[in-house]
Design a protein around this motif. Structure first.
Motif, mmCIF file in Angstrom:
data_model
loop_
_atom_site.group_PDB
_atom_site.id
_atom_site.type_symbol
_atom_site.label_atom_id
_atom_site.label_comp_id
_atom_site.label_asym_id
_atom_site.label_seq_id
_atom_site.Cartn_x
_atom_site.Cartn_y
_atom_site.Cartn_z
ATOM 1 N N THR A 1 0.827 -1.207 0.000
ATOM 2 C CA THR A 1 0.000 0.000 0.000
ATOM 3 C C THR A 1 0.859 1.253 0.000
ATOM 4 O O THR A 1 1.835 1.361 0.757
ATOM 5 C CB THR A 1 -0.907 0.021 1.244
ATOM 6 N N HIS A 2 0.508 2.208 -0.846
ATOM 7 C CA HIS A 2 1.183 3.504 -0.869
ATOM 8 C C HIS A 2 0.693 4.327 0.323
ATOM 9 O O HIS A 2 -0.438 4.824 0.329
ATOM 10 C CB HIS A 2 0.890 4.237 -2.182
ATOM 11 N N LEU A 3 1.535 4.442 1.349
ATOM 12 C CA LEU A 3 1.143 5.131 2.578
ATOM 13 C C LEU A 3 1.237 6.647 2.444
ATOM 14 O O LEU A 3 0.473 7.379 3.075
ATOM 15 C CB LEU A 3 2.026 4.666 3.737
ATOM 16 N N GLY A 4 2.186 7.107 1.653
ATOM 17 C CA GLY A 4 2.366 8.544 1.497
ATOM 18 C C GLY A 4 3.685 8.862 0.840
ATOM 19 O O GLY A 4 4.435 7.955 0.441
ATOM 20 N N SER A 5 3.987 10.137 0.721
ATOM 21 C CA SER A 5 5.234 10.575 0.101
ATOM 22 C C SER A 5 5.829 11.729 0.889
ATOM 23 O O SER A 5 5.104 12.504 1.535
ATOM 24 C CB SER A 5 5.001 10.994 -1.352
ATOM 25 N N VAL A 6 7.156 11.852 0.795
ATOM 26 C CA VAL A 6 7.898 12.871 1.534
ATOM 27 C C VAL A 6 8.757 13.670 0.567
ATOM 28 O O VAL A 6 9.636 13.109 -0.105
ATOM 29 C CB VAL A 6 8.816 12.240 2.605
ATOM 30 N N TYR A 7 8.511 14.978 0.474
ATOM 31 C CA TYR A 7 9.442 15.870 -0.211
ATOM 32 C C TYR A 7 10.594 16.174 0.746
ATOM 33 O O TYR A 7 10.390 16.302 1.958
ATOM 34 C CB TYR A 7 8.781 17.204 -0.558
ATOM 35 N N MET A 8 11.806 16.305 0.211
ATOM 36 C CA MET A 8 12.947 16.732 1.022
ATOM 37 C C MET A 8 13.614 17.917 0.352
ATOM 38 O O MET A 8 14.066 17.832 -0.794
ATOM 39 C CB MET A 8 13.939 15.591 1.209
ATOM 40 N N ASP A 9 13.684 19.020 1.088
ATOM 41 C CA ASP A 9 14.284 20.274 0.621
ATOM 42 C C ASP A 9 15.285 20.675 1.700
ATOM 43 O O ASP A 9 14.922 21.320 2.684
ATOM 44 C CB ASP A 9 13.175 21.316 0.445
ATOM 45 N N LEU A 10 16.557 20.307 1.535
ATOM 46 C CA LEU A 10 17.486 20.265 2.668
ATOM 47 C C LEU A 10 18.566 21.341 2.692
ATOM 48 O O LEU A 10 19.306 21.422 3.671
ATOM 49 C CB LEU A 10 18.175 18.887 2.713
ATOM 50 N N TYR A 11 18.672 22.187 1.649
ATOM 51 C CA TYR A 11 19.820 23.084 1.600
ATOM 52 C C TYR A 11 19.393 24.551 1.499
ATOM 53 O O TYR A 11 18.319 24.861 0.982
ATOM 54 C CB TYR A 11 20.726 22.692 0.426
ATOM 55 N N PRO A 12 20.225 25.454 1.993
ATOM 56 C CA PRO A 12 19.850 26.877 2.014
ATOM 57 C C PRO A 12 19.900 27.499 0.623
ATOM 58 O O PRO A 12 20.604 27.025 -0.268
ATOM 59 C CB PRO A 12 20.914 27.495 2.938
ATOM 60 N N ARG A 13 19.126 28.557 0.454
ATOM 61 C CA ARG A 13 19.176 29.359 -0.759
ATOM 62 C C ARG A 13 18.574 30.722 -0.440
ATOM 63 O O ARG A 13 17.881 30.883 0.573
ATOM 64 C CB ARG A 13 18.416 28.692 -1.912
ATOM 65 N N THR A 14 18.811 31.660 -1.274
ATOM 66 C CA THR A 14 18.295 32.998 -1.056
ATOM 67 C C THR A 14 16.768 32.976 -0.981
ATOM 68 O O THR A 14 16.103 32.402 -1.839
ATOM 69 C CB THR A 14 18.722 33.931 -2.199
ATOM 70 N N GLY A 15 16.240 33.582 0.078
ATOM 71 C CA GLY A 15 14.801 33.671 0.238
ATOM 72 C C GLY A 15 14.195 32.554 1.045
ATOM 73 O O GLY A 15 13.046 32.652 1.462
ATOM 74 N N LYS A 16 14.951 31.481 1.282
ATOM 75 C CA LYS A 16 14.407 30.341 2.021
ATOM 76 C C LYS A 16 14.467 30.614 3.514
ATOM 77 O O LYS A 16 15.447 31.148 4.032
ATOM 78 C CB LYS A 16 15.200 29.078 1.689
ATOM 79 N N ARG A 17 13.427 30.195 4.220
ATOM 80 C CA ARG A 17 13.362 30.392 5.662
ATOM 81 C C ARG A 17 14.460 29.604 6.356
ATOM 82 O O ARG A 17 14.802 28.493 5.961
ATOM 83 C CB ARG A 17 11.990 29.944 6.180
ATOM 84 N N ASP A 18 15.005 30.177 7.434
ATOM 85 C CA ASP A 18 16.057 29.509 8.190
ATOM 86 C C ASP A 18 15.488 28.345 8.994
ATOM 87 O O ASP A 18 14.277 28.222 9.179
ATOM 88 C CB ASP A 18 16.728 30.498 9.160
ATOM 89 N N GLY A 19 16.391 27.513 9.506
ATOM 90 C CA GLY A 19 15.993 26.447 10.410
ATOM 91 C C GLY A 19 15.514 25.212 9.682
ATOM 92 O O GLY A 19 15.780 25.004 8.492
ATOM 93 N N ALA A 20 14.818 24.363 10.415
ATOM 94 C CA ALA A 20 14.325 23.098 9.869
ATOM 95 C C ALA A 20 12.913 22.866 10.376
ATOM 96 O O ALA A 20 12.550 23.298 11.467
ATOM 97 C CB ALA A 20 15.235 21.945 10.287
#
Length: 737
Positions: A457-476
């Motif tokens: 069964t397909h339970l779900g999916s996870v996007y991963m966006d792990l690195y900094p870039r201009t305009g991206k919010r700090d932290g995790a």
């Protein structure tokens, strides 16, 4: 959190949490394979899609349009209640509409988080500022609607409620509580005042976060020589030099070094130049001060919360905020925090003395307190000299691909799931999506599907966006995006969708990216939240992991961190990126030594914030109103900090966790979750085996899959067979026998 609390938090987050201060950076399009045939685009892209969102179809106008559509749909669903006879209608027509109302608004809020916070989109920020107060007003009007409230009360009193499943009975009571705690029983004039406070609260919190973001955007300091930044790593200095040149300071031949607000923490810990540390400290002291003042805004927010709590019959806002938590009152939460502080005082005093003695030797004179810009520096220097450990020596053993595969492997072993990466593409609006690919919002974003190993069964999916870039919010953070439809007709629930965000600073070698160990811990932490969302298998979408008690919500994430440091777990993925050799015992022992260094100081730092948060939400009038905010704050936090020579600006000026609402009167939840995790880890996982599939299956079944369908107390008892042991944390840290 109950169902309406979730909606209100979504409304607040929509305007408050997405206020980033850097200009947007448009994503570069990925290399395009052969184009796929044209596909129909979603009419409502922020709330409606087939399998995955079409990110390129979204803009600020779509947010506003879809908000209007979602609220109109919600209003129609709720209007249908007005003609329902609760005596005969049943659960699906009387109470289920409240669950349906949540879904679109929550989904839209999560989508907007990504586009505003992670892509720095000004277009989305403006749309959020437009819709957030309207959402708050909509929710406030919903829960103060006398006609709906009468239907809810009458429905809850029907005999058929007792025949419902436990989860549905719980939901019925949650709806009743939500209406009462939102003011449905108030007389008209008080109800109107409550609505006014709700709407005003969103505006105040928007402005509070705007000023924080503006200061972080505006503040920087340029150092003219590398000597002023002695002790900072070469790569860090190169980054600072490039930042300076981008603003017109220095040249490649004669570099200068720009330190922005986010870099000040590094300077305070690692820079050997005391004057430069002072500059960094003064930079941090400007947050919420001067033209960026947030003190008056915080005061109004706290006063309004107190008034709202009293209107609802609570002694203070902390009692309102905690009434459905494991710790069910402000007084109990504060007693918990103060008790831990007292128990930690002897060990904390000993650690402070050791740091002060160490600093005295370095300074050549006896110190009984430190300048505030020296506290973090000497604590770090003391740790480094005592442990003689270089954190970067671990990086070759934490190559990012190995870490991700290892993290997935541990979850697979424990919870019986499988992970598969899905090919992705980042495209611009109007471009065809390449065949066989799923759209993402930035080329660096990856997507992983999660399947049940036994059933497929397909339970779900996870996007991963792990690195900094201009305009991206700090932290995790982890952001739930959408909740799959519940199981029905013999079919499993639909797949859930979440995203994990971080800003990892990687080391590079031989074309590989290596993570620092604290980044590995962060990734495991946020992935623990993701597992809590993905493995949800509830009867009602409204009982998602978002709805669990605030002081229980951090348990899955903090527990998952344990596998990032455990020797048996590390052996499955911590291998040298070139030789493939496992992490040597000497480095493993050093890691464990450093991780347990100054344990009382680490806990006191959290306890100090937790105490401040509770005091300001319980005793604002008595202890804060009309008084020197910085002085009062310093007194409250005095015995949780190393003695210092100067009073820092009040943390209330820069405490969005608690001022914007998500952890208001709930910051204690972090340390409470540590207690729960220590108990689970020591008394279950270590005893059974940290990679024991039977224990993992029980944890998945009893806690991860249940969301908010049972009380946190019951979930805990289901897994442990008893209530938590409050002394577990101190025992785990070696501070009590």
């Amino acid at each position: 959190m109950n169902i309406v609390s979730i909606l209100v938090s979504v409304a607040l987050a929509a305007g408050a949490a997405y206020l980033q201060d850097k200009p947007a950076q448009a994503p570069a399009p990925a290399a395009q394979p052969a184009a796929a045939p044209a596909v129909s685009l979603p009419e409502h892209p922020t709330i409606r899609w087939d399998d995955y969102p079409r990110w390129s179809c979204m803009d600020g106008a779509a947010v506003v349009r879809d908000w209007q559509f979602a609220t109109e749909q919600a209003a129609r669903e709720l209007d249908s209640l007005r003609s329902v006879d609760p005596e005969t209608a049943g659960f699906d027509r009387v109470f289920l509409p409240f669950s349906d109302v949540v879904q679109d608004i929550m989904t839209q809020g999560s989508v907007c988080t990504i586009m505003a916070d992670m892509m720095g989109s000004e277009d989305f920020r403006k749309a959020q500022e437009q819709t957030a107060p309207q959402t708050a007003a909509f929710i406030s009007a919903l829960t103060s609607d006398s006609e709906l409230w009468e239907k809810v009360k009458l429905g809850a009193a029907q005999p058929w409620v007792k025949e419902l499943s436990p989860a549905k009975q719980r939901f019925v009571q949650q709806i009743v509580d939500a209406f009462r705690e939102s003011g449905a029983d108030l007389p008209p004039e008080k109800k109107a005042r409550k609505q006014e406070l709700d709407t005003r609260g969103v505006a105040l919190q928007l402005e509070y976060n705007k000023r924080l973001a503006a200061y972080r955007r505006d503040w920087f300091h340029v150092f003219e020589s590398a000597a002023e930044l002695e002790g900072m790593p070469a790569g860090w200095l190169q980054m600072a030099a490039e930042a300076a040149q981008d603003k017109g300071y220095g040249t490649p031949q004669k570099p200068q070094y720009l330190v922005d607000f986010d870099m000040t923490a590094d300077v305070l810990v690692a820079c050997a130049n005391a004057q430069s540390r002072k500059v960094a400290w003064e930079g941090r002291q400007g947050v919420g001060c001067g033209k960026y003042d947030t003190a008056a805004l915080a005061a109004d927010i706290l006063k309004d919360r107190q008034e709202a709590a009293e209107l609802l019959g609570f002694k203070n806002f902390a009692d309102l905020a905690t009434c459905h938590n494991m710790i069910d009152s402000g007084e109990k939460a504060l007693a918990f925090v103060n008790d831990l502080i007292e128990r930690l005082k002897p060990a904390f005093a000993a650690e402070n003395k050791a740091i002060l003695d160490f600093a005295s030797k370095k300074a050549g004179k006896q110190l009984d307190r430190l300048d505030p810009w020296d506290a973090a520096y000497y604590a770090a220097l003391y740790r480094d000299e005592k442990t003689r450990f270089d954190y970067s020596s671990l990086c070759p053993y934490f190559e990012q691909e190995n870490v991700i595969k290892g993290m997935f492997g541990i979850a697979s072993t424990l919870y019986g799931v499988q992970f598969r990466e899905i090919p992705t593409a980042c495209i611009k609006h109007g471009q065809p999506l390449p065949a066989g690919k799923v759209e993402v919002w930035h080329p660096e974003v990856r997507l992983f599907a999660v399947h049940d190993a036994k059933t497929g069964t397909h339970l779900g999916s996870v996007y991963m966006d792990l690195y900094p870039r201009t305009g991206k919010r700090d932290g995790a953070c982890m952001a739930p995006i959408s909740i799959g439809k519940p199981a029905a007709g013999g079919k499993p629930h639909g797949p859930h969708l979440v995203a994990v965000f971080a800003n990892f600073g990687t080391a590079h070698a031989a074309g590989k990216d290596m993570l620092f160990h604290y980044d590995v811990q962060t990734l495991f932490h946020e992935f623990g939240h993701a597992l809590h969302a993905i493995l949800l298998d509830c009867e009602l979408p409204a009982h998602s992991s978002d709805g669990v008690a605030c002081d229980f919500s951090e348990l899955p994430s903090m527990l998952n961190e344990e596998w990032a440091s455990n020797p048996e777990a590390l052996a499955t993925f911590a291998r040298h990126f070139q030789t493939g050799k496992p992490l040597p015992d000497r480095l493993l022992k050093k890691l464990q030594e450093v991780s347990g260094f100054l344990p009382a100081s680490e806990s006191m730092a959290q306890l100090g914030v937790a105490r401040l948060d509770l005091e300001m939400h319980m005793h604002y009038r008595e202890k804060f109103q009309g008084k020197d905010l910085d002085a009062v704050t310093a007194e409250i936090m005095r015995d949780t900090e190393i003695p210092q020579t100067a009073i820092s600006r009040s943390l209330i000026r820069d405490l969005p966790h608690c001022i914007e609402g998500a952890y208001a009167a709930g910051y204690y939840s972090y340390i409470w979750a540590e207690v729960l995790v220590a108990d689970l880890w020591v008394n279950r996982f270590l005893k059974d085996g940290v990679l024991n599939p039977a224990t993992g299956a029980a944890y998945r079944e009893c806690i991860l899959s249940k969301g908010d369908s049972k009380s946190a107390h019951d979930l805990y008892r289901d897994f442990m067979g008893r209530d938590p042991k409050a002394d577990a944390l101190l025992r785990k840290k070696g501070l009590e026998k």
